[in-house]
Motif scaffolding. Sequence first.
Motif, mmCIF file in Angstrom:
data_model
loop_
_atom_site.group_PDB
_atom_site.id
_atom_site.type_symbol
_atom_site.label_atom_id
_atom_site.label_comp_id
_atom_site.label_asym_id
_atom_site.label_seq_id
_atom_site.Cartn_x
_atom_site.Cartn_y
_atom_site.Cartn_z
ATOM 1 N N ASP A 13 2.083 7.465 -6.576
ATOM 2 C CA ASP A 13 1.235 8.442 -7.085
ATOM 3 C C ASP A 13 1.357 9.922 -6.395
ATOM 4 O OD1 ASP A 13 -0.220 6.610 -8.518
ATOM 5 O OD2 ASP A 13 -1.513 6.341 -6.835
ATOM 6 N N ALA A 53 2.311 1.925 -3.450
ATOM 7 C CA ALA A 53 1.495 2.126 -4.439
ATOM 8 C C ALA A 53 1.085 3.815 -4.110
ATOM 9 C CB ALA A 53 0.167 1.456 -3.997
ATOM 10 N N ARG A 80 0.912 -1.123 -0.085
ATOM 11 C CA ARG A 80 -0.003 0.125 0.018
ATOM 12 C C ARG A 80 0.952 1.323 -0.047
ATOM 13 N NH1 ARG A 80 -3.796 0.451 4.808
ATOM 14 N NH2 ARG A 80 -4.061 2.500 3.795
#
Lengths: 223, 218
Positions: free
Chosen positions: B76, B72, B69
């Motif tokens: 971004d 990820a 997580r």
Amino acid sequence: MLTETLMPEKAGALPRMAGYAALMPGGALARRKVIVSVDQDDEARWVECLKKISEARDQAAFTALFRHFAPRVKSFLARSGTGEALAEECMQDVMATVWIKAYMFDPSRASVATWVFTIARNRKIDMLRRQRRPEPEDLPWGPEAEPGPAEALAFRQEAARLGTALQTLPPPQRELIERAFFGDLSHGEIARETGLPLGTIKSRIRLALDRLRHAMKSPPDQT
Amino acid sequence: MTSLTHHLTEDLLMAYAAGNLPEAFSLVVATHISLCDDCRAALAALECVGGNLLEECAPSPLADDALARALARIADAPGPIARPAIPAPVRRGVLPAPLQGYVGGDLEAVRWRPAGPGVRQAILPVGDGATARLLHIRGGQSVPDHGHRGMELTLVLQGAFRDGAARFARGDIEIVAEEVEHCPVAEEGEDCICLAATDAPLRFRGMLPRLAQPFLQI
């Protein structure tokens, strides 16, 4: 007075060291050498990781930091009374902030653990108190925009020394310092919880900080 | 903490380092540290204690997908951003940066309200637990005798005031504990501007100030 407590002699520099050996039993002194060298090696590695993140968006460096700090940040937040689920969420926020703000880290001013601690602490304030955290004005940067490696090394040594001093505090004092930092408790609340009178708590915390101050004053060549 | 002092106390610094102060007190601490290198260094040392304690926390088990997580999310994320090559100019004014953040600028941005003879004030927007305000006291003017239910921190930003034998000038902080009655007087000459925070309403000795208290919100 501050200058008599945990205070450095001069602004910007961490305390110079004197008379530390006198405080330490021989066994602790011997142990300390090992601890310090390990700590400094680790610290150099974390500093390098942050540099790689800020210069090259290095995900492997981030992963290394994550594996070390994320479980500790979660532990710190959980101890502050967030509960398990919230601690996991906030830990994610803290680690994302580490990535985004890696360029702001200055190894001549703080250890990586200290820097991560301040990010986790601010997230805790935001979450538990729902309040802003006013921060001091930043010091104007001197002629060198980049901190010198010697300065950063000196800082690492001092931080390691403080860490060792902390490890050798008598358990009652150590526990109170931990509670003051990790609990969301005022001294009065600590007193109610432990059943110790407020004056005792305050003087124990002061004594603990006093011992740390002495530890920080031992000359660097004694380590 | 019954005595007056020009610096922050260890209790206050530690609570600030640990993140356990109400916002109004944090604002006073951050503003004082902006003006006091000794306390800035003291804070750095206490934060270093915090860092060491974090390092020694027993690691908590993470969710199975925690690292995935995080990776990820940072993929971004906008950062990391490179350190700017040219140092940002430091804003210089009567109000240090943390205070300017609350006022929306330097002194000219303060929206003063009358608060008695020779005294103006501006309440600052802070969270629960304590109140913060700026005080503008005409040179030579005294602030009505008052005691406190809680602790009062007063930080001088311009001019100076005297309280008994002690003198407080820019950067100095007066810490007055519960139950202490005192009567600060601004020095003749330049008007005195202070940042004050209390964790409970003030208690004035005279009848008139006491009646006025609800209107002054202090």
